[in-house]
Design a protein around this motif. Structure first.
Motif, short mmCIF file in Angstrom:
data_model
loop_
_atom_site.label_atom_id
_atom_site.label_comp_id
_atom_site.label_asym_id
_atom_site.label_seq_id
_atom_site.Cartn_x
_atom_site.Cartn_y
_atom_site.Cartn_z
N LYS A 43 10.44 36.87 26.26
CA LYS A 43 9.17 37.55 25.97
C LYS A 43 8.75 37.38 24.52
O LYS A 43 7.57 37.55 24.19
CB LYS A 43 9.27 39.04 26.33
N ASN A 44 9.69 37.03 23.64
CA ASN A 44 9.37 36.88 22.23
C ASN A 44 9.13 35.43 21.80
O ASN A 44 8.84 35.17 20.64
CB ASN A 44 10.50 37.46 21.36
N VAL A 45 9.28 34.48 22.74
CA VAL A 45 9.14 33.07 22.39
C VAL A 45 7.67 32.67 22.39
O VAL A 45 6.93 32.96 23.33
CB VAL A 45 9.93 32.19 23.39
N HIS A 46 7.26 31.97 21.32
CA HIS A 46 5.87 31.53 21.21
C HIS A 46 5.71 30.03 21.41
O HIS A 46 4.62 29.57 21.75
CB HIS A 46 5.31 31.91 19.83
N TYR A 47 6.74 29.25 21.16
CA TYR A 47 6.63 27.80 21.18
C TYR A 47 7.66 27.21 22.14
O TYR A 47 8.83 27.59 22.11
CB TYR A 47 6.85 27.22 19.78
N PHE A 48 7.21 26.29 22.97
CA PHE A 48 8.08 25.67 23.96
C PHE A 48 8.02 24.15 23.83
O PHE A 48 7.01 23.58 23.43
CB PHE A 48 7.64 26.05 25.38
N ALA B 43 11.29 26.17 21.65
CA ALA B 43 11.28 25.04 20.72
C ALA B 43 12.38 25.18 19.69
O ALA B 43 12.65 26.27 19.18
CB ALA B 43 9.92 24.95 20.03
N TYR B 44 13.01 24.06 19.41
CA TYR B 44 14.05 24.05 18.38
C TYR B 44 13.98 22.68 17.70
O TYR B 44 14.77 21.79 17.97
CB TYR B 44 15.43 24.29 18.99
N THR B 45 12.98 22.51 16.85
CA THR B 45 12.74 21.25 16.17
C THR B 45 12.68 21.48 14.67
O THR B 45 12.78 22.62 14.19
CB THR B 45 11.41 20.63 16.63
N ASP B 46 12.50 20.41 13.91
CA ASP B 46 12.37 20.54 12.46
C ASP B 46 11.13 21.34 12.07
O ASP B 46 11.09 21.99 11.04
CB ASP B 46 12.31 19.15 11.82
N ARG C 273 25.65 22.76 24.59
CA ARG C 273 25.34 23.04 23.19
C ARG C 273 23.99 22.42 22.76
O ARG C 273 23.58 22.59 21.63
CB ARG C 273 26.46 22.51 22.28
N SER C 274 23.33 21.72 23.68
CA SER C 274 22.05 21.09 23.36
C SER C 274 20.90 22.02 23.76
O SER C 274 21.08 23.01 24.46
CB SER C 274 21.91 19.76 24.08
N ASN C 275 19.68 21.66 23.31
CA ASN C 275 18.52 22.50 23.58
C ASN C 275 17.80 22.14 24.86
O ASN C 275 16.80 22.75 25.21
CB ASN C 275 17.54 22.42 22.40
N ASN C 276 18.27 21.12 25.58
CA ASN C 276 17.60 20.72 26.81
C ASN C 276 18.62 20.15 27.78
O ASN C 276 19.80 20.01 27.44
CB ASN C 276 16.50 19.70 26.51
N CYS C 277 18.16 19.81 28.99
CA CYS C 277 19.07 19.34 30.04
C CYS C 277 18.84 17.88 30.40
O CYS C 277 19.50 17.37 31.31
CB CYS C 277 18.90 20.20 31.29
N SER C 278 17.91 17.20 29.71
CA SER C 278 17.62 15.81 30.09
C SER C 278 17.57 14.88 28.89
O SER C 278 18.29 13.88 28.85
CB SER C 278 16.29 15.74 30.86
N GLU C 279 16.77 15.20 27.91
CA GLU C 279 16.59 14.29 26.78
C GLU C 279 17.88 14.09 25.99
O GLU C 279 18.13 13.02 25.43
CB GLU C 279 15.49 14.83 25.84
N SER C 280 18.75 15.11 25.96
CA SER C 280 19.98 15.04 25.18
C SER C 280 21.16 14.45 25.95
O SER C 280 22.27 14.40 25.40
CB SER C 280 20.37 16.44 24.68
N LEU C 281 20.96 14.04 27.19
CA LEU C 281 22.07 13.46 27.95
C LEU C 281 22.65 12.27 27.18
O LEU C 281 21.92 11.37 26.76
CB LEU C 281 21.59 13.02 29.33
#
Length: 339
Positions: A40-45, A27-30, A307-315
């Motif tokens: 292994k250290n990521v908690h939020y997706f 996750a990379y949101t506000d 440079r975006s956090n995803n492969c679809s929504e940011s197209l």
């Protein structure tokens, strides 16, 4: 499309055959900002539609092309999610069918450790997309397409393999042009010989082929091993060969060669750029641009996507890509991406 003799009266610019999956990205949101780090250290997706063919469908639709899709998804909430998302974005889903025996959409967990280090973790046991069947291939639907894009991953296993070859044969019979995105993924293939055999069946019939140097080497392994880029442009109208950070080159049947370099950006991940590249390149072809301009547009969108956090929504849409190119050229010079 000036490089291909196509029937402009057909309903769909592009019909894509291949996989739809689910991407689960750190996750990379506000509200939640995960720093770079190991999976292994990521908690939020965050959940996104994924899979290269699905992303290309979304990307080309964002550029204004009319797109349909042939595929198989799970008969569950995730299947509902991707079909609803496609419908919302304007992609025709009339030939997306549901798996009948509990097969599930593939899950892709992405790892973003640093701007130069990223990876993916795949779960594709009993993958729904590989259950596409010959009965799912409708000749009347293929006749409505100007171009049929075939993703190489659909060739990895039966029954999807036979369904894909049937679609290829019907496209050739009905003068629907074929774009082969080699789209090699190691998962689901049993050995290198199978990769070469089935990739080559499609490649030798395709009007346009896109892939990395590694993907072309795998395709040619049994028939024409050890070929260089120029030799790989053996029969298709357009062949695009990608070399990652070194750029890419397109060859046309009339003997011309065009090369492009990546636009410089600070990357968040090392994947997703190829789907943006294909979307923008295809849009350029349908806009009757010169090949070098198609390559530049593709290179720009690829840089935007890594440079975006995803492969679809940011197209991005076309105007966003044009603005990016202008910004980059103002910063680095007019010929930054052109070789």
């Amino acid at each position: 499309m000036k490089y291909l003799d196509i029937d402009e009266s057909r309903e769909f610019d592009l019909i894509i055959l291949g996989r739809i999956a689910i991407d689960l990205n750190p996750a990379y949101t506000d509200l939640v900002k995960e720093e770079f780090g190991p999976l292994k250290n990521v908690h939020y997706f965050e959940k996104f539609v994924g899979g290269s063919p699905a992303n290309i469908a979304l990307g080309t639709t964002k550029h204004g092309l009319k797109v349909g899709f042939i595929g198989k998804v799970s008969n569950d909430q995730f299947g509902d999610f991707v079909v609803d998302y496609f419908n919302e974005k304007g992609i025709d889903t009339s030939h997306i069918t549901r798996a009948e025996h509990g097969e599930k959409l593939g899950l892709t967990f992405t790892e973003m450790e640093s701007p130069s280090k990223s990876d993916i973790l795949m779960y594709r046991n009993m993958a729904a997309d590989l259950q596409l069947h010959v009965d799912d291939i409708d000749e009347e639907y293929i006749k409505k397409a100007k171009v049929l894009l075939i993703s190489g991953t659909a060739l990895a296993q039966a029954p999807s393999r036979e369904a894909t070859i049937k679609a290829l044969m019907l496209a050739k019979r009905n003068k629907t042009r074929v774009l082969f995105d080699i789209d090699y993924r190691a998962y689901n293939w049993r050995n290198a010989d199978e990769i070469s055999m089935y990739h080559f069946i499609v490649a030798k019939e395709a009007n346009i082929i896109m892939g990395s140097r590694e993907e072309f080497d795998l395709t040619e392994k049994l028939v024409m091993p050890g070929m260089n880029d120029a030799e790989s442009a053996y029969h298709a109208r357009i062949v695009v060969i990608k070399h990652g950070m070194e750029g890419s080159t397109a060859y046309t049947r009339d003997g011309q060669k065009f090369s492009i370099k990546p636009f410089p950006v600070v990357a968040r991940k090392g994947f997703g750029g190829g789907d943006g590249y294909a979307s923008a390149f295809i849009y350029g072809l349908f806009s009757n641009w010169d090949i070098i301009d198609c390559l530049e547009f593709g290179s720009a969108e690829a840089s935007m996507m890594v440079r975006s956090n995803n492969c679809s929504e940011s197209l991005p849409g076309s105007e966003e890509v044009k603005a990016f190119i202008q910004e980059e050229k103002e910063k680095y010079g007019e010929m930054i991406a052109r070789v």
